[in-house]
Design a protein around this motif. Structure first.
Motif, PDB file in Angstrom:
ATOM      1  N   LEU A 104     -54.421  20.084 -24.204  1.00  0.00           N
ATOM      2  CA  LEU A 104     -55.424  18.889 -23.391  1.00  0.00           C
ATOM      3  C   LEU A 104     -56.876  19.156 -23.537  1.00  0.00           C
ATOM      4  O   LEU A 104     -57.645  18.545 -23.943  1.00  0.00           O
ATOM      5  N   ALA A 105     -57.264  20.590 -23.908  1.00  0.00           N
ATOM      6  CA  ALA A 105     -58.686  20.776 -24.079  1.00  0.00           C
ATOM      7  C   ALA A 105     -59.039  20.526 -25.518  1.00  0.00           C
ATOM      8  O   ALA A 105     -60.113  19.911 -25.753  1.00  0.00           O
ATOM      9  N   ALA A 106     -57.942  20.568 -26.412  1.00  0.00           N
ATOM     10  CA  ALA A 106     -58.406  20.119 -27.912  1.00  0.00           C
ATOM     11  C   ALA A 106     -58.440  18.467 -27.694  1.00  0.00           C
ATOM     12  O   ALA A 106     -59.640  18.175 -28.536  1.00  0.00           O
ATOM     13  N   TYR A 107     -57.916  17.836 -26.953  1.00  0.00           N
ATOM     14  CA  TYR A 107     -58.141  16.304 -27.010  1.00  0.00           C
ATOM     15  C   TYR A 107     -59.375  16.035 -26.148  1.00  0.00           C
ATOM     16  O   TYR A 107     -59.817  15.052 -26.565  1.00  0.00           O
ATOM     17  N   LEU A 108     -59.833  16.960 -25.185  1.00  0.00           N
ATOM     18  CA  LEU A 108     -60.849  16.616 -24.551  1.00  0.00           C
ATOM     19  C   LEU A 108     -62.221  16.992 -25.206  1.00  0.00           C
ATOM     20  O   LEU A 108     -63.303  16.617 -24.909  1.00  0.00           O
TER      21      LEU A 108
ATOM     22  N   GLU B  63     -68.784  20.784 -34.312  1.00  0.00           N
ATOM     23  CA  GLU B  63     -68.465  20.713 -35.730  1.00  0.00           C
ATOM     24  C   GLU B  63     -67.676  19.747 -36.180  1.00  0.00           C
ATOM     25  O   GLU B  63     -66.472  19.784 -35.762  1.00  0.00           O
ATOM     26  N   PRO B  64     -67.960  18.654 -36.823  1.00  0.00           N
ATOM     27  CA  PRO B  64     -66.921  17.435 -37.123  1.00  0.00           C
ATOM     28  C   PRO B  64     -65.576  18.004 -37.817  1.00  0.00           C
ATOM     29  O   PRO B  64     -64.671  17.466 -37.151  1.00  0.00           O
ATOM     30  N   PHE B  65     -65.690  18.648 -38.734  1.00  0.00           N
ATOM     31  CA  PHE B  65     -64.473  19.178 -39.557  1.00  0.00           C
ATOM     32  C   PHE B  65     -63.648  19.902 -38.405  1.00  0.00           C
ATOM     33  O   PHE B  65     -62.192  19.659 -38.504  1.00  0.00           O
ATOM     34  N   VAL B  66     -64.219  20.801 -37.717  1.00  0.00           N
ATOM     35  CA  VAL B  66     -63.344  21.565 -36.833  1.00  0.00           C
ATOM     36  C   VAL B  66     -62.802  20.719 -35.690  1.00  0.00           C
ATOM     37  O   VAL B  66     -61.584  20.815 -35.376  1.00  0.00           O
ATOM     38  N   ARG B  67     -63.439  19.839 -35.166  1.00  0.00           N
ATOM     39  CA  ARG B  67     -62.852  18.659 -34.219  1.00  0.00           C
ATOM     40  C   ARG B  67     -61.784  18.144 -34.803  1.00  0.00           C
ATOM     41  O   ARG B  67     -60.655  18.175 -34.066  1.00  0.00           O
ATOM     42  N   ARG B  68     -61.629  17.498 -36.042  1.00  0.00           N
ATOM     43  CA  ARG B  68     -60.762  16.877 -36.692  1.00  0.00           C
ATOM     44  C   ARG B  68     -59.552  17.928 -36.716  1.00  0.00           C
ATOM     45  O   ARG B  68     -58.334  17.566 -36.543  1.00  0.00           O
ATOM     46  N   LEU B  69     -59.911  19.183 -37.295  1.00  0.00           N
ATOM     47  CA  LEU B  69     -58.672  19.968 -37.550  1.00  0.00           C
ATOM     48  C   LEU B  69     -58.171  20.383 -36.136  1.00  0.00           C
ATOM     49  O   LEU B  69     -56.759  20.479 -36.249  1.00  0.00           O
ATOM     50  N   LEU B  70     -58.779  20.701 -35.020  1.00  0.00           N
ATOM     51  CA  LEU B  70     -58.179  20.950 -33.841  1.00  0.00           C
ATOM     52  C   LEU B  70     -57.273  19.688 -33.289  1.00  0.00           C
ATOM     53  O   LEU B  70     -56.301  19.937 -32.710  1.00  0.00           O
ATOM     54  N   LEU B  71     -58.061  18.707 -33.467  1.00  0.00           N
ATOM     55  CA  LEU B  71     -56.950  17.327 -33.156  1.00  0.00           C
ATOM     56  C   LEU B  71     -55.752  17.245 -33.962  1.00  0.00           C
ATOM     57  O   LEU B  71     -54.555  17.006 -33.269  1.00  0.00           O
ATOM     58  N   THR B  72     -55.911  17.463 -35.003  1.00  0.00           N
ATOM     59  CA  THR B  72     -54.480  17.743 -35.927  1.00  0.00           C
ATOM     60  C   THR B  72     -53.429  18.804 -35.562  1.00  0.00           C
ATOM     61  O   THR B  72     -52.234  18.377 -35.072  1.00  0.00           O
TER      62      THR B  72
ATOM     63  N   ALA C 200     -53.330  20.021 -32.488  1.00  0.00           N
ATOM     64  CA  ALA C 200     -52.983  19.726 -31.032  1.00  0.00           C
ATOM     65  C   ALA C 200     -51.968  18.528 -31.071  1.00  0.00           C
ATOM     66  O   ALA C 200     -51.264  18.625 -30.249  1.00  0.00           O
ATOM     67  N   THR C 201     -51.890  17.603 -32.000  1.00  0.00           N
ATOM     68  CA  THR C 201     -50.808  16.740 -32.155  1.00  0.00           C
ATOM     69  C   THR C 201     -49.604  17.292 -32.554  1.00  0.00           C
ATOM     70  O   THR C 201     -48.534  16.787 -32.012  1.00  0.00           O
TER      71      THR C 201
ATOM     72  N   MET D 188     -44.083  19.317 -30.720  1.00  0.00           N
ATOM     73  CA  MET D 188     -43.346  20.420 -30.320  1.00  0.00           C
ATOM     74  C   MET D 188     -43.215  20.444 -29.090  1.00  0.00           C
ATOM     75  O   MET D 188     -41.803  20.876 -28.561  1.00  0.00           O
ATOM     76  N   PHE D 189     -44.235  20.523 -28.015  1.00  0.00           N
ATOM     77  CA  PHE D 189     -43.844  20.606 -26.684  1.00  0.00           C
ATOM     78  C   PHE D 189     -43.084  19.588 -26.265  1.00  0.00           C
ATOM     79  O   PHE D 189     -41.995  19.824 -25.173  1.00  0.00           O
TER      80      PHE D 189
END
Length: 378
Positions: free
Chosen positions: A322-326, A341-350, A352-353, A358-359
């Motif tokens: 949830l925190a990653a999507y927010l 950081e743009p690249f880190v944001r995209r990486l965390l969203l990937t 998180a998906t 899995m969840f």
């Protein structure tokens, strides 16, 4: 404005994780910025003294640049007419090197030229309009402690707290000297070098860092016996510390901040909660099956299975979905900062998906299994 637009463009075009030099150079954003790296070195690596040493040496270099710049100005402006010829020859020497604000604060030709000027100026005759002041006006710790730096024993800082300024930005130095227009004295340079020596280098010092004996002895001899205070005194140690951080600490920092958004304490707590909740779900499920409870009653099992699975997946990925999507990342326990950081944001969203899939698969699978399996009534 042009500088900010160039920096923003660089961030958008950097389709990769940052390097350590980019982090130390304040060319990155949260959660892989200098503040986050400082907190990581303090709380997880327990070796923040190495980062402090590197930053203080960089600040020392900045102070030396400032002094040389003021020295050059004093020779151009304050020299009497009868010494203009000499001043012109000397100023040509200063003109031959550009005191720029390079982003790479490791050893460079510019640093060597600054050191050469300081060595030639050290102990020399006083020039008219020079920067000499009483040692009582020395900056001492002021030049390197004019910022708020979190210490291991202090309370957890907020993201708004400022960290030490690296050497590529000229420090704002203030003294109470009567000499107008000049802000750095040679005594300040010497005090800066000695403070680094007595704080980090000397055996038994307050925040001693481990350096090879040959390197240690070379620094002590240069400052205490040769009277040097130029930046090259610390070159080898600075490079040694940088390589140690790059090799031993920085990969773990990127893994913790670019691939996850939780600190170790949160990860451990989620493991405990996840296992406890999942065990409660299994126990309740088997109990209801043996008691042949209705499927409506068994629907309560969804709650422990969802909670347990969510926290165990968070533990596995070291990521709160949830925190990653927010768009948030935890820098100390229960303290969150926005991911910029743009690249880190995209990486965390990937990631998180992936964690979300899995969840959902695990939680739905367990819930369906224990709700619809036939009951047994003894």
């Amino acid at each position: 404005m042009a500088h900010h637009s160039h920096a923003d463009q660089e961030l958008e075009q950097r389709n990769r994780l940052p390097t350590l030099m980019e982090v130390l150079g304040r060319r990155t954003l949260a959660p892989v910025d200098l503040f986050s790296f400082y907190i990581y070195m303090r709380d997880q690596q327990r070796s923040v003294d190495y980062l402090d040493f590197w930053l203080d040496v960089s600040q020392h270099m900045s102070l030396c640049r400032h002094y040389v710049r003021e020295l050059r100005r004093s020779m151009l402006v304050d020299t009497p007419d009868m010494e203009k010829a000499t001043s012109k020859r000397s100023s040509n020497f200063f003109e031959s090197f550009d005191i720029g604000e390079g982003m790479d604060t490791r050893k460079s030709g510019q640093e060597s030229r600054v050191s050469a000027i300081l060595r030639s100026d050290n102990g020399g005759r006083k020039k008219p309009g020079s920067l000499e002041r009483s040692p009582s006006h020395s900056l001492g710790s002021a030049h390197s402690r004019n910022y708020s730096r979190p210490s291991p024993g202090s309370e957890r800082p907020s993201p708004s707290e400022q960290l030490p300024q690296p050497s590529y930005s000229t420090p704002e130095v203030r003294t109470d000297s009567n000499s107008p227009g000049h802000s750095v004295a040679r005594a300040d340079i010497k005090a800066s070098a000695e403070k680094i020596l007595y704080t980090f280098v000397l055996p038994g010092s307050e925040r001693e860092i481990v350096l090879p004996d040959s390197m240690l002895n070379k620094i002590i001899r240069a400052i205490e016996e040769e009277g040097r205070d130029d930046p090259e005194v610390f070159d080898d140690a600075k490079d040694y510390v940088f390589q140690a951080m790059e090799r031993d600490a920085f990969p773990g920092f990127l893994q913790a901040k670019a691939l996850g958004n939780l600190v170790p304490l949160s990860v451990l707590i989620r493991l405990i909660i996840g296992l406890t909740s999942l065990m409660a779900g299994f126990w309740g499920g088997y109990y209801m099956i043996l008691r042949n409870e209705s499927r409506r009653t068994r629907c309560w099992l969804i709650l422990p299975f969802v909670i347990g699975t969510y926290f165990l997946v968070s533990y596995q990925y070291k990521l709160d979905i949830l925190a990653a999507y927010l768009g948030f990342s935890e820098y100390t326990w229960m303290n969150w900062s926005r991911v910029k950081e743009p690249f880190v944001r995209r990486l965390l969203l990937t990631r998180a998906t992936m964690a979300l899939m899995m969840f959902l698969a695990t939680a739905v699978g367990l819930s369906v299994l224990f709700i619809f399996v036939p009951g047994t009534n003894f």
